[in-house]
Design an enzyme around this catalytic site. Structure first.
Site: not given
Length: 344
Positions: A109, A245, A281, A83-84, A178-180, A309
């Protein structure tokens, strides 16, 4: 009974030092998962629908070239800090550190070359695979030599991901996968017909650069109240949301607990997320735009997948009232997330 086999997936480009990329295939009666030694990437994850048919439910690429080129972290392990981090800055023991900023004014990330873009060493286990790397002191601006182990194990319907780390200097750390996902099968148009619930009483509002404002806001009476299952498309419309998000604040504690559940009525597939982490997340693929060619030639438009996440809260290193983000020498970072697949 889980079988594990190893095969070659490709070679790193010469400018990246060459090096063989291995693929590990973990298979049980009900789940099949493929994981690379590059970025610890989950490239395929096949589960059964209500008719017993297997489909691949994660976005990704058929070749290594897809993963070494720029992409939105499909299937990767991200770190040192997921994340940020605001302005790419933080202080530890009175010393300020400046990270590479790769997401507007912020560091995202792990920076320019995070854990998702490097080759890991691998060890086959009876029911899985363990990856290891040493992130050297100063890598991407972070302090300390950080030893990191990421272990994937498959037992029946349950895929466990364990993260462990030790450091030589105090450093922030927050690791996630970070799987979609699209439970209809990767390449399906959207995830609007998925039903989702998240066990969180509060979430973190963000500013226009996606950094938490510092407020821990109650979900009650808002579009962020996902404590009861909602059908995603209708829910986004009802609350005029462009997507999610956001970090959802989980009940604190080191024990395993169920934190999210997704159900896809047409196929009957369900996915439960259990974790020891303090946050999750929820991301609805808002920045996907159909420009990437994925597996089997599929394109991935906006909202064609979701991410859950499990991680520490974003920018926690700069927010003293958020859960502790620092790992000290002599301590061990140790978190596990479990993904449980079923049919309803």
């Amino acid at each position: 009974m889980t079988t594990v086999r190893k095969e070659a997936f490709g070679r790193m480009p010469p400018e990246e030092g060459g090096g063989e990329v291995e693929k590990f295939v973990l298979q049980s009666d009900s789940v099949r998962v493929e994981i690379l030694s590059f970025g610890c990437i989950i490239t395929r994850l096949e589960t059964k629908d209500k008719d017993g048919q297997f489909s691949d439910i994660v976005l990704g690429f058929d070749t290594l070239e897809g993963y070494t080129a720029k992409h939105p972290y499909f299937g990767t392990v991200v770190g040192r800090v997921a994340n940020r981090i605001a302005n790419g800055k933080f202080s530890v023991d009175g010393k300020q550190y400046q990270l590479f900023t790769n997401n507007g004014p912020n560091s995202l990330h792990g920076g320019a070359k995070g854990f998702d873009k490097v080759l890991w060493s691998a060890e086959v286990l009876p029911n899985g695979v363990r990856f290891f790397r040493l992130s050297p002191d100063g890598e991407e601006g972070y302090p300390g030599d950080l030893k990191v182990w990421v272990t994937y194990t498959l037992n029946g319907r349950e895929l466990a991901i364990n993260y462990q780390a030790q450091t030589s200097k105090t450093t922030p750390i927050s690791l996630t996968n970070h799987s979609y996902f699209n439970l209809a099968g990767q390449g399906s148009r959207d995830v609007y017909d998925h039903e989702i619930s998240i066990e969180a009483d509060s979430y973190l509002p963000v500013d226009d650069t996606q950094i938490p404002t510092g407020e821990v806001a109650a979900v009650q009476g808002t579009g962020f109240d996902l404590r009861q299952p909602v059908e995603l498309g209708k829910h986004l419309q009802k609350f005029h949301l462009g997507g999610f998000d956001h970090n959802f604040c989980l009940h604190q504690g080191q024990d395993r607990r169920l934190v999210a559940r997704v159900f896809h009525p047409p196929t009957g597939r369900t996915m439960e997320v259990h974790t020891t982490q303090p946050g999750i997340q929820f991301y609805t693929g808002n920045f996907l735009d159909g420009s990437l060619k994925g597996k089997g030639g599929a394109t991935y438009p906006k909202h064609s997948a979701f991410c859950l996440e499990t991680q520490n809260w974003p920018d926690a290193v700069n927010k003293p009232h958020f859960p502790n983000a620092l790992l000290h020498p002599g301590e061990e970072y140790n978190h596990t997330t479990w993904l449980v697949f079923n049919t309803a």
